[in-house]
Motif scaffolding. Sequence first.
Motif, PDB file in Angstrom:
ATOM      1  N   LYS A  58      37.918  26.855  37.860  1.00  0.00           N
ATOM      2  CA  LYS A  58      37.281  25.967  36.883  1.00  0.00           C
ATOM      3  C   LYS A  58      37.357  24.516  37.350  1.00  0.00           C
ATOM      4  O   LYS A  58      36.398  23.748  37.193  1.00  0.00           O
ATOM      5  CB  LYS A  58      37.954  26.140  35.524  1.00  0.00           C
ATOM      6  N   GLN A  59      38.515  24.155  37.968  1.00  0.00           N
ATOM      7  CA  GLN A  59      38.695  22.790  38.442  1.00  0.00           C
ATOM      8  C   GLN A  59      37.707  22.484  39.567  1.00  0.00           C
ATOM      9  O   GLN A  59      37.110  21.407  39.621  1.00  0.00           O
ATOM     10  CB  GLN A  59      40.138  22.605  38.947  1.00  0.00           C
ATOM     11  N   ILE A  60      37.483  23.494  40.439  1.00  0.00           N
ATOM     12  CA  ILE A  60      36.541  23.302  41.550  1.00  0.00           C
ATOM     13  C   ILE A  60      35.126  23.111  41.007  1.00  0.00           C
ATOM     14  O   ILE A  60      34.376  22.220  41.447  1.00  0.00           O
ATOM     15  CB  ILE A  60      36.607  24.514  42.506  1.00  0.00           C
ATOM     16  N   ILE A  61      34.743  23.967  40.056  1.00  0.00           N
ATOM     17  CA  ILE A  61      33.396  23.874  39.478  1.00  0.00           C
ATOM     18  C   ILE A  61      33.187  22.530  38.818  1.00  0.00           C
ATOM     19  O   ILE A  61      32.165  21.839  39.035  1.00  0.00           O
ATOM     20  CB  ILE A  61      33.168  25.016  38.460  1.00  0.00           C
ATOM     21  N   GLN A  62      34.139  22.101  38.000  1.00  0.00           N
ATOM     22  CA  GLN A  62      33.982  20.854  37.255  1.00  0.00           C
ATOM     23  C   GLN A  62      33.997  19.633  38.178  1.00  0.00           C
ATOM     24  O   GLN A  62      33.333  18.635  37.904  1.00  0.00           O
ATOM     25  CB  GLN A  62      35.079  20.746  36.199  1.00  0.00           C
ATOM     26  N   ASN A  63      34.789  19.712  39.259  1.00  0.00           N
ATOM     27  CA  ASN A  63      34.852  18.581  40.189  1.00  0.00           C
ATOM     28  C   ASN A  63      33.556  18.440  40.982  1.00  0.00           C
ATOM     29  O   ASN A  63      33.158  17.331  41.346  1.00  0.00           O
ATOM     30  CB  ASN A  63      36.036  18.751  41.149  1.00  0.00           C
ATOM     31  N   ASN A  64      32.899  19.570  41.295  1.00  0.00           N
ATOM     32  CA  ASN A  64      31.702  19.538  42.134  1.00  0.00           C
ATOM     33  C   ASN A  64      30.404  19.489  41.321  1.00  0.00           C
ATOM     34  O   ASN A  64      29.377  19.057  41.838  1.00  0.00           O
ATOM     35  CB  ASN A  64      31.678  20.771  43.054  1.00  0.00           C
ATOM     36  N   PHE A  65      30.453  19.992  40.091  1.00  0.00           N
ATOM     37  CA  PHE A  65      29.241  20.023  39.254  1.00  0.00           C
ATOM     38  C   PHE A  65      29.589  19.471  37.879  1.00  0.00           C
ATOM     39  O   PHE A  65      29.712  20.213  36.907  1.00  0.00           O
ATOM     40  CB  PHE A  65      28.692  21.461  39.124  1.00  0.00           C
TER      41      PHE A  65
END
Length: 444
Positions: free
Chosen positions: A20-27
């Motif tokens: 979730k952190q990766i998704i939110q940081n990139n998108f």
Amino acid sequence: MNHSTNIPEYKVTQFNRAFKQIIQNNFDYVRIKGEISEIKEATKGQIYLTIKDEESILSGVVWEQKKRSLQLSPEIGMEVILIGKITTWSKFRTTYQIDIDKIEIAGEGALLKLIEDRKKKLKTKGLFNIENKKSIPFLPDKIGVITSPTGSVIYDIINRISDRFSVPIDLWPVSVQGTDAAMSIIEAIKGFNNMNFKEKPSVIIIARGGGSTEDLMAFNDEKLAISVYNSNIPIISAIGHETDTTIIDFVSDLRASTPTAAAEKAVPLKSELAQMTYNADQRLNFIINNQIKSYKFNFENLIKLLKAPNLIINNFNQKLEFIFHNLERTIQKENEQIQQNFINTTQLLKIPKNLIYLRKNMIINLNKNLNVLLNEKIAFKNEKFYKLIRILNANSITTNLKKGYSILTKKNKLIKSAKLLQKSDVLKAQLSDNNIEVEIKKIN
């Protein structure tokens, strides 16, 4: 050597949080373009939808608190741009979706195509037919207005109606833009048409100020168009400016270019009515005065014709005597003519002795001629009959047998040719006085 010691190990929740952190940081906040392929509305009010392109799909959600701020209502087949954040969800199953804050049409061309396709569909159903439109009353008892209560539109309508011919106005406040706009207008139309609504308006005005094609999409809604068509009360549509045309403009009973124009079409101009009433009053007075003059003229002529009663009676007596004498002379002439005709006819009528004698001689001569002709006919027929008897006797079988001829038969079949015979055949020969049997000895 074990290389698995170099691979990081996560717990499920730990991994989902990291993902979730990766998704939110990139998108963080994105715009995604696609075609809406599925829409579902949950019981709590949120809208779940799916958009697609040529190769894949993406799920999205519009939460209840954000749904009210949408500028248009999503529909299947609509080309849109979804604006929002990508989020993940992993409580019962692992998925990711876009939390939608705003929906935009992917270019005005796509929106116009959607409207055009909807027009064709509704036109095929007959919703645009002129013969189905209701007439607008000349002077309504009350006008129902469906529009926003806060914009300038309602004040323009009220002021224009007050200037022209003041009648009671009922405002049904609605939203004129956004996802709830079409449904709120539908409820307003149903409300005015409701049998329990006291003092229903004679005509309804649906109005909104100008805006972009996207801003006016609520008035291109198919369900709203059907609701306008089914209204028992005539509806005037006044959406946008003069150049703006929505689907309900084609369905409504009358289209006005602007809300102000709708007010002008709803009521007549009071000064014009006053002038029309004055003109009608003048024409009526003129007709009545002419009629009175005509009656007066006729009455005066009748008074001039009226004389003393004894003069009128004597005049009629003289006319009756004159008529009676003429009738008496006419009857006498007719009788004299009838008597003369009778005498002339009697002289012409005589007993036709000569004619009877002539006809009697003619009958006698005809009778003699008839007897002669009958005797000649009978003699001719007898002579012909005897000739036929002689011909018949000359050609009979018995006569020919007496002349020396015979009839040969074989097994009761008549022999007409020697080819039908063979040696030793037994034949029967019929002569004039008896029958004999013969045997064939030789055939030449």
